[in-house]
Design a protein around this motif. Structure first.
Motif, PDB file in Angstrom:
ATOM      1  N   SER A  19      37.749 -41.857  12.482  1.00 30.58           N
ATOM      2  CA  SER A  19      37.104 -42.410  13.743  1.00 30.58           C
ATOM      3  C   SER A  19      37.243 -41.513  15.113  1.00 30.58           C
ATOM      4  CB  SER A  19      37.588 -43.658  14.229  1.00 30.58           C
ATOM      5  OG  SER A  19      37.044 -44.336  15.200  1.00 30.58           O
ATOM      6  N   LYS A  20      38.535 -41.064  14.913  1.00 31.44           N
ATOM      7  CA  LYS A  20      38.991 -40.168  16.223  1.00 31.44           C
ATOM      8  C   LYS A  20      38.292 -38.963  16.022  1.00 31.44           C
ATOM      9  CE  LYS A  20      43.223 -38.040  18.067  1.00 31.44           C
ATOM     10  NZ  LYS A  20      44.722 -37.872  17.802  1.00 31.44           N
ATOM     11  N   ALA A  21      38.144 -38.306  14.991  1.00 33.01           N
ATOM     12  CA  ALA A  21      37.216 -37.059  14.781  1.00 33.01           C
ATOM     13  C   ALA A  21      35.899 -37.294  15.349  1.00 33.01           C
ATOM     14  CB  ALA A  21      37.375 -36.656  13.411  1.00 33.01           C
ATOM     15  N   SER A  22      35.207 -38.493  14.929  1.00 29.96           N
ATOM     16  CA  SER A  22      33.831 -38.534  15.379  1.00 29.96           C
ATOM     17  C   SER A  22      33.754 -38.730  17.011  1.00 29.96           C
ATOM     18  CB  SER A  22      33.331 -39.992  14.541  1.00 29.96           C
ATOM     19  OG  SER A  22      33.542 -39.787  13.301  1.00 29.96           O
ATOM     20  N   SER A  23      34.726 -39.510  17.635  1.00 31.03           N
ATOM     21  CA  SER A  23      34.778 -39.698  18.801  1.00 31.03           C
ATOM     22  C   SER A  23      34.864 -38.164  19.697  1.00 31.03           C
ATOM     23  CB  SER A  23      35.784 -40.702  19.314  1.00 31.03           C
ATOM     24  OG  SER A  23      35.364 -41.698  18.636  1.00 31.03           O
ATOM     25  N   ALA A  24      36.042 -37.497  19.182  1.00 30.49           N
ATOM     26  CA  ALA A  24      36.437 -36.479  19.894  1.00 30.49           C
ATOM     27  C   ALA A  24      35.055 -35.412  19.745  1.00 30.49           C
ATOM     28  CB  ALA A  24      37.444 -35.680  19.368  1.00 30.49           C
ATOM     29  N   THR A  25      34.466 -35.500  18.737  1.00 26.84           N
ATOM     30  CA  THR A  25      33.336 -34.605  18.483  1.00 26.84           C
ATOM     31  C   THR A  25      32.163 -34.898  19.335  1.00 26.84           C
ATOM     32  OG1 THR A  25      33.928 -34.032  16.286  1.00 26.84           O
ATOM     33  CG2 THR A  25      31.428 -33.282  16.767  1.00 26.84           C
ATOM     34  N   ALA A  26      31.888 -36.131  19.213  1.00 27.76           N
ATOM     35  CA  ALA A  26      30.659 -36.770  20.094  1.00 27.76           C
ATOM     36  C   ALA A  26      30.876 -36.268  21.597  1.00 27.76           C
ATOM     37  CB  ALA A  26      30.595 -38.251  20.024  1.00 27.76           C
ATOM     38  N   ALA A  27      32.187 -36.412  22.287  1.00 25.84           N
ATOM     39  CA  ALA A  27      32.620 -36.285  23.443  1.00 25.84           C
ATOM     40  C   ALA A  27      32.396 -34.583  23.882  1.00 25.84           C
ATOM     41  CB  ALA A  27      34.110 -36.637  23.830  1.00 25.84           C
ATOM     42  N   ARG A  28      32.671 -33.919  22.817  1.00 23.71           N
ATOM     43  CA  ARG A  28      32.376 -32.587  22.859  1.00 23.71           C
ATOM     44  C   ARG A  28      31.155 -32.261  23.246  1.00 23.71           C
ATOM     45  NH1 ARG A  28      37.293 -31.762  19.729  1.00 23.71           N
ATOM     46  NH2 ARG A  28      38.619 -30.071  20.689  1.00 23.71           N
ATOM     47  N   LEU A  29      30.101 -32.469  22.453  1.00 25.60           N
ATOM     48  CA  LEU A  29      28.811 -32.606  22.231  1.00 25.60           C
ATOM     49  C   LEU A  29      28.010 -33.030  23.589  1.00 25.60           C
ATOM     50  CD1 LEU A  29      27.873 -32.963  18.425  1.00 25.60           C
ATOM     51  CD2 LEU A  29      28.059 -30.553  19.990  1.00 25.60           C
ATOM     52  N   SER A  30      28.528 -34.258  23.847  1.00 26.33           N
ATOM     53  CA  SER A  30      28.137 -35.001  25.197  1.00 26.33           C
ATOM     54  C   SER A  30      28.161 -34.059  26.358  1.00 26.33           C
ATOM     55  CB  SER A  30      28.540 -36.231  25.296  1.00 26.33           C
ATOM     56  OG  SER A  30      28.108 -37.077  26.441  1.00 26.33           O
ATOM     57  N   ALA A  31      29.371 -33.331  26.300  1.00 25.19           N
ATOM     58  CA  ALA A  31      29.470 -32.510  27.878  1.00 25.19           C
ATOM     59  C   ALA A  31      28.443 -31.496  27.816  1.00 25.19           C
ATOM     60  CB  ALA A  31      30.660 -31.993  27.649  1.00 25.19           C
ATOM     61  N   MET A  32      27.739 -31.239  26.669  1.00 22.98           N
ATOM     62  CA  MET A  32      26.885 -30.320  26.791  1.00 22.98           C
ATOM     63  C   MET A  32      25.284 -30.773  26.620  1.00 22.98           C
ATOM     64  SD  MET A  32      28.356 -27.158  24.413  1.00 22.98           S
ATOM     65  CE  MET A  32      29.022 -28.336  22.943  1.00 22.98           C
ATOM     66  N   GLY A  33      25.358 -32.050  26.990  1.00 22.72           N
ATOM     67  CA  GLY A  33      23.987 -32.832  26.774  1.00 22.72           C
ATOM     68  C   GLY A  33      23.525 -33.072  25.255  1.00 22.72           C
ATOM     69  N   LEU A  34      24.363 -33.196  24.322  1.00 17.75           N
ATOM     70  CA  LEU A  34      24.036 -33.022  23.015  1.00 17.75           C
ATOM     71  C   LEU A  34      24.631 -34.423  22.497  1.00 17.75           C
ATOM     72  CD1 LEU A  34      24.405 -29.478  21.619  1.00 17.75           C
ATOM     73  CD2 LEU A  34      22.203 -30.573  22.475  1.00 17.75           C
ATOM     74  N   ASP A  35      24.188 -34.694  21.025  1.00 21.71           N
ATOM     75  CA  ASP A  35      24.873 -35.625  20.225  1.00 21.71           C
ATOM     76  C   ASP A  35      24.764 -35.434  18.773  1.00 21.71           C
ATOM     77  OD1 ASP A  35      22.282 -35.810  19.395  1.00 21.71           O
ATOM     78  OD2 ASP A  35      22.014 -37.956  20.492  1.00 21.71           O
ATOM     79  N   ILE A  36      25.360 -36.131  18.019  1.00 25.10           N
ATOM     80  CA  ILE A  36      25.574 -35.804  16.595  1.00 25.10           C
ATOM     81  C   ILE A  36      24.311 -36.332  15.935  1.00 25.10           C
ATOM     82  CG2 ILE A  36      26.724 -36.202  14.399  1.00 25.10           C
ATOM     83  CD1 ILE A  36      29.308 -36.541  15.999  1.00 25.10           C
ATOM     84  N   ALA A  37      23.454 -35.460  15.469  1.00 22.67           N
ATOM     85  CA  ALA A  37      22.162 -35.942  14.977  1.00 22.67           C
ATOM     86  C   ALA A  37      22.488 -36.774  13.520  1.00 22.67           C
ATOM     87  CB  ALA A  37      21.181 -34.688  14.651  1.00 22.67           C
ATOM     88  N   ASP A  38      23.398 -36.200  12.850  1.00 22.80           N
ATOM     89  CA  ASP A  38      23.411 -36.738  11.445  1.00 22.80           C
ATOM     90  C   ASP A  38      25.056 -36.471  11.142  1.00 22.80           C
ATOM     91  OD1 ASP A  38      23.377 -37.566   8.547  1.00 22.80           O
ATOM     92  OD2 ASP A  38      21.648 -36.382   8.532  1.00 22.80           O
ATOM     93  N   GLU A  39      25.682 -37.669  10.984  1.00 24.34           N
ATOM     94  CA  GLU A  39      27.092 -37.542  10.476  1.00 24.34           C
ATOM     95  C   GLU A  39      27.208 -38.054   9.124  1.00 24.34           C
ATOM     96  OE1 GLU A  39      31.850 -38.973  11.836  1.00 24.34           O
ATOM     97  OE2 GLU A  39      30.199 -39.221  13.090  1.00 24.34           O
ATOM     98  N   ARG A  40      27.779 -37.292   8.130  1.00 19.97           N
ATOM     99  CA  ARG A  40      28.260 -37.715   6.744  1.00 19.97           C
ATOM    100  C   ARG A  40      29.493 -37.684   6.446  1.00 19.97           C
ATOM    101  NH1 ARG A  40      23.023 -35.938   3.388  1.00 19.97           N
ATOM    102  NH2 ARG A  40      21.553 -36.400   4.716  1.00 19.97           N
TER     103      ARG A  40
END
Length: 395
Positions: free
Chosen positions: A186-207
């Protein structure tokens, strides 16, 4: 430009070099003195002032700064200001700063009165934020100096640019092994989403899949087929060799390894690979933290459409020791301790105080008082056990 002590009778239309406080108020430095100012100074008994006087062909500090800044502006940078000898270049879009350092050095070598300062190459910049500043040190410079700076700024490609963040489709794979805590996933998902959000992006598909070559290869192929431009793979176990699980999976899925390793700490164990048009980044477990990471430097450039090569990765070592950078909220040593705590569980114990005589309760023993059919001390013990502290000690 002339500069020095000027008799008050000759000071009209000169530029005051230093602020002067008078009975009627303050005359600030940089003020062009007029007749009323001269009169106030005379009443104050002042016979001379330190001032500058522009000569034919000179530009005042504000005009000079703005002229040079306008020569530097381009598609995603706009010049503004021209106050106190300073003009700024502000980003019209968020992205990555591209700096031609040699040209900036040439500009700064034209004349000591002209300075151009920029962000560091590949720093991120937000919309509206300053990417570069032109500052004129003196109250004026010659027109020839300004023209030389303008010529250098326009000689080739703009020396200061912003490559805007694009909208690549991002896939994210986390591999799992027995015993891996769900909180880490969960921590990795949140940190990655935050990184992408700072660039106006999101995770399109997480597996999520097993930490096995076949499983990772299957998911890599699926994400590439789904049109992901970048796939991030965070393995449950670190990548320590080109033949390890994640890089082997890339090859099994028809991809190739461009580079393993990054001279940035944290971020050393980065995998740089590709599958056709899809860029694959195998990211270290330390990227579960939202703190600045070598992975950020690579991802930001890719999202901004900047070409990244293995040679570019090897050149990140100078300045790549991020352990104790001011931007890091805690020291690297503390961060490593935090990561260890995540993996092995909390390092906080609990003490249940149960040795009192309950004198203020009168004849009753507080620990044994019935609360909803259960002794009070049992409620306290259960609450402590449920808090996940370890060990629990009863005194």
């Amino acid at each position: 430009m002339k500069f020095g002590d000027v008799a008050l009778k000759d000071a009209e239309n000169t530029i005051l070099a230093h602020s002067m406080r008078l009975a009627d108020g303050l005359l600030p430095k940089g003020r062009v003195l007029d007749k009323d100012d001269i009169a106030q100074l005379a009443v104050a008994g002042i016979s001379s002032v330190v001032a500058a006087r522009l000569e034919d062909g000179d530009l005042n500090e504000n005009e000079a700064a703005l002229t040079i800044a306008k020569a530097l502006q381009n598609k995603n940078l706009v010049a503004s200001g021209g106050n106190t000898g300073r003009a700024n270049l502000r980003a019209e879009t968020a992205g990555v700063a591209l700096i031609d350092a040699e040209t900036v050095h040439r500009l700064n070598a034209v004349d000591e009165a002209v300075t151009v300062s920029t962000l560091r190459p590949y720093d991120t910049v937000s919309k509206g934020h300053v990417a570069a500043t032109v500052k004129i040190i003196t109250f004026g410079v010659s027109g020839d100096t300004v023209r030389r700076c303008v010529a250098i700024a326009k000689e080739n490609d703009p020396p200061v640019r912003v490559s805007p963040f694009g909208t690549p489709k991002i896939g994210f794979i986390q591999t799992l092994v027995p015993g891996l805590k769900k909180s880490l996933v969960s921590k990795a998902s949140s940190a990655t989403a935050a990184r992408l959000s700072a660039m106006g992006l999101d995770i399109a598909d997480e597996r999520h899949c097993e930490h096995k070559e076949a499983a990772v290869a299957e998911n890599l192929s699926a994400l590439a087929a789904a049109g992901c431009d970048i796939v991030l793979v965070l393995g449950a176990s670190a990548i320590v060799d080109r033949r390890d699980t994640v890089p082997a999976a890339v090859v099994a899925a028809g991809g190739e390894i461009d580079h393993l390793g990054l001279p940035v700490d944290p971020g050393n164990l980065l995998l740089f690979a590709k599958m056709g048009d899809t860029r694959v980044l195998g990211i270290p477990s330390s990227a579960r933290s939202p703190r600045l990471h070598g992975f950020d430097w690579v991802l930001q450039r890719l999202v901004a459409g900047v070409d990244v090569t293995p040679e570019d990765l090897t050149r990140m070592g100078v300045g790549g020791m991020l352990k104790e950078m001011p931007g890091r909220p805690v020291s690297r040593d503390q961060e490593e301790l935090d990561d260890l705590t995540d993996e092995v569980g909390p390092a906080i114990g609990g003490i249940l105080l149960a040795a009192g005589q309950s004198r203020r309760m009168g004849s009753a023993n507080k620990m044994l008082v019935d609360v909803d059919g259960v002794p009070m001390v049992v409620h306290a013990a259960r609450a402590m056990l449920n808090s996940n502290v370890s060990p629990v000690i009863v005194v």
